[in-house]
Design a protein around this motif. Sequence first.
Motif, PDB file in Angstrom:
ATOM      1  N   THR A  70       7.395   0.219  69.234  1.00 31.38           N
ATOM      2  CA  THR A  70       7.988   1.485  68.826  1.00 31.38           C
ATOM      3  C   THR A  70       7.245   2.039  67.615  1.00 31.38           C
ATOM      4  O   THR A  70       7.648   3.024  67.031  1.00 31.38           O
ATOM      5  CB  THR A  70       9.470   1.307  68.472  1.00 31.38           C
ATOM      6  N   TYR A 107      17.953   9.569  74.138  1.00 30.28           N
ATOM      7  CA  TYR A 107      19.365   9.633  74.506  1.00 30.28           C
ATOM      8  C   TYR A 107      19.585  10.646  75.619  1.00 30.28           C
ATOM      9  O   TYR A 107      20.259  10.391  76.607  1.00 30.28           O
ATOM     10  CB  TYR A 107      20.226  10.019  73.305  1.00 30.28           C
ATOM     11  N   ILE A 151      16.530   3.502  70.953  1.00 31.29           N
ATOM     12  CA  ILE A 151      17.948   3.792  70.920  1.00 31.29           C
ATOM     13  C   ILE A 151      18.769   2.596  70.483  1.00 31.29           C
ATOM     14  O   ILE A 151      19.640   2.698  69.637  1.00 31.29           O
ATOM     15  CB  ILE A 151      18.444   4.217  72.318  1.00 31.29           C
ATOM     16  N   PHE A 152      18.468   1.452  71.085  1.00 30.24           N
ATOM     17  CA  PHE A 152      19.389   0.331  70.944  1.00 30.24           C
ATOM     18  C   PHE A 152      18.891  -0.798  70.070  1.00 30.24           C
ATOM     19  O   PHE A 152      19.521  -1.831  69.970  1.00 30.24           O
ATOM     20  CB  PHE A 152      19.756  -0.217  72.325  1.00 30.24           C
ATOM     21  N   GLY A 153      17.756  -0.604  69.454  1.00 31.44           N
ATOM     22  CA  GLY A 153      17.298  -1.626  68.541  1.00 31.44           C
ATOM     23  C   GLY A 153      17.637  -1.260  67.124  1.00 31.44           C
ATOM     24  O   GLY A 153      18.216  -0.204  66.875  1.00 31.44           O
ATOM     25  N   LEU A 154      17.302  -2.151  66.231  1.00 33.28           N
ATOM     26  CA  LEU A 154      17.422  -1.773  64.835  1.00 33.28           C
ATOM     27  C   LEU A 154      16.404  -0.685  64.583  1.00 33.28           C
ATOM     28  O   LEU A 154      15.356  -0.648  65.190  1.00 33.28           O
ATOM     29  CB  LEU A 154      17.097  -2.969  63.921  1.00 33.28           C
ATOM     30  N   VAL A 156      13.408   1.412  63.539  1.00 37.44           N
ATOM     31  CA  VAL A 156      12.024   1.034  63.308  1.00 37.44           C
ATOM     32  C   VAL A 156      11.827   0.765  61.820  1.00 37.44           C
ATOM     33  O   VAL A 156      12.378   1.482  60.992  1.00 37.44           O
ATOM     34  CB  VAL A 156      11.110   2.183  63.744  1.00 37.44           C
ATOM     35  N   MET A 175      26.844   8.218  76.028  1.00 35.03           N
ATOM     36  CA  MET A 175      27.990   7.352  76.320  1.00 35.03           C
ATOM     37  C   MET A 175      28.988   8.065  77.217  1.00 35.03           C
ATOM     38  O   MET A 175      29.647   7.475  78.067  1.00 35.03           O
ATOM     39  CB  MET A 175      28.687   6.996  75.012  1.00 35.03           C
ATOM     40  N   TRP A 233      30.831  -1.496  79.475  1.00 31.41           N
ATOM     41  CA  TRP A 233      29.652  -1.074  78.735  1.00 31.41           C
ATOM     42  C   TRP A 233      28.948  -2.284  78.117  1.00 31.41           C
ATOM     43  O   TRP A 233      27.727  -2.430  78.189  1.00 31.41           O
ATOM     44  CB  TRP A 233      30.031  -0.060  77.648  1.00 31.41           C
ATOM     45  N   ALA A 234      29.753  -3.141  77.526  1.00 27.55           N
ATOM     46  CA  ALA A 234      29.184  -4.325  76.889  1.00 27.55           C
ATOM     47  C   ALA A 234      28.428  -5.174  77.905  1.00 27.55           C
ATOM     48  O   ALA A 234      27.290  -5.599  77.664  1.00 27.55           O
ATOM     49  CB  ALA A 234      30.277  -5.147  76.213  1.00 27.55           C
ATOM     50  N   HIS A 237      25.298  -3.262  79.136  1.00 28.57           N
ATOM     51  CA  HIS A 237      24.287  -3.187  78.094  1.00 28.57           C
ATOM     52  C   HIS A 237      23.714  -4.564  77.770  1.00 28.57           C
ATOM     53  O   HIS A 237      22.512  -4.709  77.548  1.00 28.57           O
ATOM     54  CB  HIS A 237      24.855  -2.569  76.832  1.00 28.57           C
ATOM     55  N   SER A 241      19.914  -5.289  78.092  1.00 30.35           N
ATOM     56  CA  SER A 241      19.248  -5.564  76.835  1.00 30.35           C
ATOM     57  C   SER A 241      18.515  -6.904  76.876  1.00 30.35           C
ATOM     58  O   SER A 241      17.338  -6.998  76.532  1.00 30.35           O
ATOM     59  CB  SER A 241      20.297  -5.561  75.729  1.00 30.35           C
TER      60      SER A 241
END
Lengths: 282, 282
Positions: A70, A107, A151-154, A156, A175, A233-234, A237, A241
């Motif tokens: 990223t 997104y 989107i879903f990582g910490l 950058v 969402m 969702w969990a 994802h 992930s």
Amino acid sequence: MINDYPGVSGRRTIEPPPPEELSPRLNTTPHAPKDADQAERPTRRERARAATIEEIKQTALQLMREHGTTDLRFSDIAREMGMTAPALYRYFSDRDELLTELIVDAYDDLGTTVADAREKLPRDDLSGRFLAVSQAYREWAKREPQQFALIFGLPVPGYVAPEEGPTTEAARRAMWQLKSLFSEAAASGQLRRPLIQDVDDAVAACVMFDEDAGDPSLRPLPEDTFQACMHSWATLHGFVSLETYGHFDFVPPEARDALFTSAVRLAATAAGFPWPTDGALS
Amino acid sequence: MINDYPGVSGRRTIEPPPPEELSPRLNTTPHAPKDADQAERPTRRERARAATIEEIKQTALQLMREHGTTDLRFSDIAREMGMTAPALYRYFSDRDELLTELIVDAYDDLGTTVADAREKLPRDDLSGRFLAVSQAYREWAKREPQQFALIFGLPVPGYVAPEEGPTTEAARRAMWQLKSLFSEAAASGQLRRPLIQDVDDAVAACVMFDEDAGDPSLRPLPEDTFQACMHSWATLHGFVSLETYGHFDFVPPEARDALFTSAVRLAATAAGFPWPTDGALS
DNA sequence: AAGAATAGTTATGCTCCGTAACGCTCGTGA
DNA sequence: TCACGAGCGTTACGGAGCATAACTATTCTT
């Protein structure tokens, strides 16, 4: 002879710029053709500018794909575009601003991808839509792991997200796709009670807050359905992930596919979605 | 006069280092006191070195915590330790090597944290252990979001993971904790059939591969239990991941706790774990 | 006490971010 | 039609970080 070339004054260079405020730089739409008619067609220049911005973003994405990170370097982007790095600062005030836009785009992309998949199937095919949405989510992540990571990582490394900025809102928009799947299902009356029906007061209260108001199909979910939605969702994802980041590499691809389908089926079943007993879906 | 500037011959400084091989640098334990007695007590120097390495890693973690990213600058670490940056290269050949060690440490830390939680409860308290493991996983992620990101995020920007290196192995070690939970449960006979019993051949074949051999409590899981284990991992990880990265921020903390418990309960129940009907666990 | 291995230093080169100053090119309006 | 100014690009530069080279100081062994 005092002034014989464009710009400032005769060569005698640096005269610190008079109080003229620093830069009317970014995001200005200065010089609209006339002034009235807000909804005017964009100027030729504006279109060129928009195209360049788009090219920058596409180039950035392409480089992220190539390098598998990223991370992105203005210098690389510029070189790829046949420009020099400082030119990019005409379009983005810094690296973070570009990143923010990429995140928002990601997104949106995820959101529309999922929405398209959902709408390809008839409204009353609940399990079909559930599976389609899930698969779209997964396929998108596999196709664009870097955007997924954005989107879903910490954040950058150097990056600090704008407080309550556009990314937060973009997240909700994406969402929304999943939630509306549940809303429609609940409205259809085909939805059974979910497997876990105990709902803590705090969770119940949370449903109330959740007003995306306006949309009719989106009245508050039943409490246990809301909870089941979050569970789904969990699960979704989590699977995507782990897979995207390579933690399922020890599982061969076909097995991963099967595992994914069964995970989705579990989530859907537990949420009360009807699931065909014949092998139609799995 | 042919050559009178530094860098080449004039000044005749630099005499390219004779064939002496480049650097006996890292990871050498040169000069062990004598030579025999492999299992000798570490030298004073070796201990000092180990302590410094540890201090570097701790400082790195602390800085990551403070800055909230997985980024780290050698210069910062050095300053924090009252040293200059180049000195760190005595201990790590480059930034990636430090990162790799931090990743391995993170896996180990997560693994032992989870293991401790598991072993605090009696072996036959299946649901208790399931919940304890899940909570430990979650708490660890909340406590150390950066380490979590190191493990479960995309590689840090410039970072390229060593092929099949130590991180892969460390990952398996951590995963082992969850798997053994299921193994023990399966062995205890208290485990019901999971909710989803259809298992694709590819997944079934996958179980066979999965030989951590040796450990008796770890004979291959029943196929559907293996599948359920993966489901549980996905659910657990998905929840924790979303929460850690702030995607549950719209849910107030107490609701998050309740949501987490119910998600764990769902996973456990679906996997066939017995769950007390009284409110003992939720 | 001598000598080598180790641990630190300063000096230096490279790359990248970001800013400053400057110039070219259009499109607009007198 | 032509001048001017906005917008877009350039080169030049300063600062920070990674990494290496060369040198110095310390410490352990013999």
